[in-house]
Design a protein around this motif. Structure first.
Motif, mmCIF file in Angstrom:
data_model
loop_
_atom_site.group_PDB
_atom_site.id
_atom_site.type_symbol
_atom_site.label_atom_id
_atom_site.label_comp_id
_atom_site.label_asym_id
_atom_site.label_seq_id
_atom_site.Cartn_x
_atom_site.Cartn_y
_atom_site.Cartn_z
ATOM 1 N N ASN A 177 0.824 -1.221 0.000
ATOM 2 C CA ASN A 177 0.000 0.000 0.000
ATOM 3 C C ASN A 177 0.855 1.267 0.000
ATOM 4 O OD1 ASN A 177 -2.535 -1.402 0.115
ATOM 5 N ND2 ASN A 177 -2.154 -1.784 2.297
ATOM 6 N N ALA A 178 1.882 1.254 -0.843
ATOM 7 C CA ALA A 178 2.802 2.392 -0.921
ATOM 8 C C ALA A 178 2.769 3.052 -2.300
ATOM 9 C CB ALA A 178 4.221 1.933 -0.596
ATOM 10 N N ASN A 179 1.659 2.901 -3.013
ATOM 11 C CA ASN A 179 1.563 3.461 -4.360
ATOM 12 C C ASN A 179 1.704 4.983 -4.374
ATOM 13 O OD1 ASN A 179 1.182 1.051 -5.873
ATOM 14 N ND2 ASN A 179 -0.936 0.946 -5.171
ATOM 15 N N ASP A 180 1.370 5.634 -3.269
ATOM 16 C CA ASP A 180 1.422 7.093 -3.215
ATOM 17 C C ASP A 180 2.831 7.646 -3.365
ATOM 18 O OD1 ASP A 180 -1.288 7.170 -2.873
ATOM 19 O OD2 ASP A 180 -1.225 7.539 -0.709
ATOM 20 N N ILE A 181 3.837 6.842 -3.061
ATOM 21 C CA ILE A 181 5.215 7.353 -3.096
ATOM 22 C C ILE A 181 6.096 6.661 -4.130
ATOM 23 C CG2 ILE A 181 5.118 8.057 -0.674
ATOM 24 C CD1 ILE A 181 6.921 5.566 -0.084
ATOM 25 N N VAL A 182 5.548 5.676 -4.843
ATOM 26 C CA VAL A 182 6.401 4.877 -5.730
ATOM 27 C C VAL A 182 7.043 5.712 -6.830
ATOM 28 C CG1 VAL A 182 4.563 4.166 -7.328
ATOM 29 C CG2 VAL A 182 6.546 2.674 -6.951
ATOM 30 N N LYS A 183 6.378 6.773 -7.278
ATOM 31 C CA LYS A 183 6.933 7.597 -8.356
ATOM 32 C C LYS A 183 8.197 8.331 -7.928
ATOM 33 C CE LYS A 183 2.549 8.210 -10.788
ATOM 34 N NZ LYS A 183 1.535 9.185 -11.270
ATOM 35 N N GLU A 184 8.352 8.549 -6.622
ATOM 36 C CA GLU A 184 9.568 9.187 -6.139
ATOM 37 C C GLU A 184 10.773 8.277 -6.327
ATOM 38 O OE1 GLU A 184 9.933 12.305 -5.371
ATOM 39 O OE2 GLU A 184 7.793 12.559 -5.765
ATOM 40 N N LEU A 185 10.546 6.974 -6.260
ATOM 41 C CA LEU A 185 11.632 6.041 -6.540
ATOM 42 C C LEU A 185 11.993 6.077 -8.020
ATOM 43 C CD1 LEU A 185 10.306 4.971 -3.786
ATOM 44 C CD2 LEU A 185 11.399 2.798 -4.365
ATOM 45 N N CYS A 186 10.988 6.304 -8.864
ATOM 46 C CA CYS A 186 11.239 6.415 -10.303
ATOM 47 C C CYS A 186 12.105 7.634 -10.624
ATOM 48 C CB CYS A 186 9.921 6.520 -11.072
ATOM 49 S SG CYS A 186 8.835 5.088 -10.927
ATOM 50 N N ARG A 187 11.900 8.728 -9.900
ATOM 51 C CA ARG A 187 12.668 9.950 -10.147
ATOM 52 C C ARG A 187 14.157 9.722 -9.920
ATOM 53 N NH1 ARG A 187 9.244 14.562 -10.102
ATOM 54 N NH2 ARG A 187 7.189 14.142 -9.188
ATOM 55 N N PHE A 188 14.476 8.793 -9.033
ATOM 56 C CA PHE A 188 15.871 8.535 -8.692
ATOM 57 C C PHE A 188 16.665 8.033 -9.901
ATOM 58 C CE2 PHE A 188 19.175 6.060 -6.282
ATOM 59 C CZ PHE A 188 19.763 7.162 -5.667
ATOM 60 N N ASP A 189 15.978 7.461 -10.866
ATOM 61 C CA ASP A 189 16.647 6.953 -12.067
ATOM 62 C C ASP A 189 17.352 8.067 -12.831
ATOM 63 O OD1 ASP A 189 15.750 4.314 -11.662
ATOM 64 O OD2 ASP A 189 13.832 4.763 -12.624
ATOM 65 N N TYR A 190 16.798 9.265 -12.787
ATOM 66 C CA TYR A 190 17.408 10.391 -13.503
ATOM 67 C C TYR A 190 18.721 10.812 -12.843
ATOM 68 C CZ TYR A 190 13.094 10.811 -16.180
ATOM 69 O OH TYR A 190 12.039 10.568 -17.025
ATOM 70 N N TRP A 191 18.735 10.793 -11.520
ATOM 71 C CA TRP A 191 19.973 11.117 -10.805
ATOM 72 C C TRP A 191 21.041 10.063 -11.108
ATOM 73 C CZ3 TRP A 191 22.940 8.607 -7.112
ATOM 74 C CH2 TRP A 191 23.894 9.398 -6.455
ATOM 75 N N MET A 192 20.637 8.803 -11.104
ATOM 76 C CA MET A 192 21.574 7.730 -11.408
ATOM 77 C C MET A 192 22.143 7.872 -12.809
ATOM 78 S SD MET A 192 22.055 5.509 -8.904
ATOM 79 C CE MET A 192 22.546 3.985 -9.732
ATOM 80 N N ALA A 193 21.293 8.217 -13.759
ATOM 81 C CA ALA A 193 21.740 8.387 -15.141
ATOM 82 C C ALA A 193 22.777 9.499 -15.239
ATOM 83 C CB ALA A 193 20.545 8.693 -16.038
ATOM 84 N N GLU A 194 22.512 10.594 -14.568
ATOM 85 C CA GLU A 194 23.448 11.724 -14.592
ATOM 86 C C GLU A 194 24.813 11.319 -14.067
ATOM 87 O OE1 GLU A 194 24.002 16.162 -12.557
ATOM 88 O OE2 GLU A 194 22.098 15.086 -12.353
ATOM 89 N N LYS A 195 24.835 10.563 -12.976
ATOM 90 C CA LYS A 195 26.097 10.122 -12.397
ATOM 91 C C LYS A 195 26.817 9.131 -13.309
ATOM 92 C CE LYS A 195 25.735 12.672 -8.838
ATOM 93 N NZ LYS A 195 26.598 13.869 -8.731
ATOM 94 N N MET A 196 26.071 8.413 -14.128
ATOM 95 C CA MET A 196 26.673 7.462 -15.059
ATOM 96 C C MET A 196 27.148 8.153 -16.343
ATOM 97 S SD MET A 196 24.307 4.001 -14.753
ATOM 98 C CE MET A 196 22.808 4.797 -15.341
ATOM 99 N N GLY A 197 26.981 9.478 -16.407
ATOM 100 C CA GLY A 197 27.387 10.214 -17.597
ATOM 101 C C GLY A 197 26.410 10.035 -18.739
ATOM 102 N N ALA A 198 25.131 9.874 -18.388
ATOM 103 C CA ALA A 198 24.114 9.619 -19.402
ATOM 104 C C ALA A 198 22.962 10.609 -19.283
ATOM 105 C CB ALA A 198 23.574 8.197 -19.272
ATOM 106 N N THR A 199 22.276 10.780 -20.391
ATOM 107 C CA THR A 199 21.017 11.509 -20.407
ATOM 108 C C THR A 199 19.911 10.476 -20.561
ATOM 109 O OG1 THR A 199 22.008 13.464 -21.428
ATOM 110 C CG2 THR A 199 19.616 13.221 -21.619
ATOM 111 N N LEU A 200 18.949 10.524 -19.656
ATOM 112 C CA LEU A 200 17.842 9.573 -19.687
ATOM 113 C C LEU A 200 16.587 10.263 -20.210
ATOM 114 C CD1 LEU A 200 16.272 6.976 -18.985
ATOM 115 C CD2 LEU A 200 16.106 7.815 -16.616
ATOM 116 N N VAL A 201 15.997 9.657 -21.236
ATOM 117 C CA VAL A 201 14.707 10.116 -21.756
ATOM 118 C C VAL A 201 13.714 8.986 -21.533
ATOM 119 C CG1 VAL A 201 13.408 10.877 -23.777
ATOM 120 C CG2 VAL A 201 15.792 11.594 -23.483
#
Length: 206
Positions: free
Chosen positions: A161-185
């Motif tokens: 019952n944590a659907n209200d916050i799951v999208k915040e975990l998705c946002r973390f992918d953009y930070w990870m991409a940046e650190k990997m030297g990538a642009t995520l679309v």
């Protein structure tokens, strides 16, 4: 899943960042609260089926990470907002170990070959909480797409019952991409109700 050395390491390294991120929240973050969160984390892990050995499926780390976030959310009686979770992630992003871990080169034949093999295995296995995926090569080594057909985090969020916050975990992918030297679309996610998540990575030009 087992409450093993990997699970203990995730909690030991990042739980403090999560609690620091909740400093502005009106929560008594004392020893008892932290102990309750840890117990919830352990129980959540042990109630979640394995998705394979860590050596063959590194997505197990992502699932453990989600268990940590959701266990704190549940201990707070699901009273954390998206902004609260975002504050937690802002602290995690400053963790030296997370920064070091995220700086991996994905634009190499070796990495993409390994990720391709993991994707192919995921389509054959029947692990309930696994990510089934495929890797689509780009026109050169500096671009590729990861397409996910299932998401372990989304399944875990629904169960807890944590659907209200799951999208915040998705946002973390953009930070990870940046650190990997990538642009995520990414134009769609399973968390948004789409049938697939489509991660398009391009090497960031320096």
């Amino acid at each position: 899943m087992k409450y093993d050395v990997y699970a203990k390491a995730i909690w030991f390294i990042f739980s403090k960042d999560c609690f620091n991120g909740l400093a502005e929240k009106n929560i008594l973050i004392n020893r008892q609260f932290k102990h309750s969160c840890k117990n919830e984390y352990k129980n959540m892990i042990e109630n979640t089926p394995s998705i394979g050995r860590m050596k063959e499926n590194t997505m197990s780390l992502i699932l453990l990470f989600a268990c940590m976030i959701f266990s704190i959310y549940k201990t707070c009686d699901n009273d954390l907002t998206s902004n609260d979770v975002r504050n937690m992630f802002q602290k995690i992003e400053q963790n030296p170990i997370m920064i070091k871990f995220s700086k991996k080169s994905v634009f190499t034949e070796k990495w993409q070959s390994r990720r391709q093999a993991m994707a192919k295995r995921s389509l054959k296995n029947k692990f309930e909480y696994d990510w089934q995926s495929e890797l689509i090569q780009g026109t050169n080594i500096n671009e590729f797409e990861l397409r996910f057909f299932t998401c372990g985090i989304c399944k875990l969020a629904k169960r807890e019952n944590a659907n209200d916050i799951v999208k915040e975990l998705c946002r973390f992918d953009y930070w990870m991409a940046e650190k990997m030297g990538a642009t995520l679309v990414r134009n769609q996610t399973i968390a948004d109700g789409s049938p697939t998540c489509e991660f398009n990575y391009h090497k960031t030009e320096i």
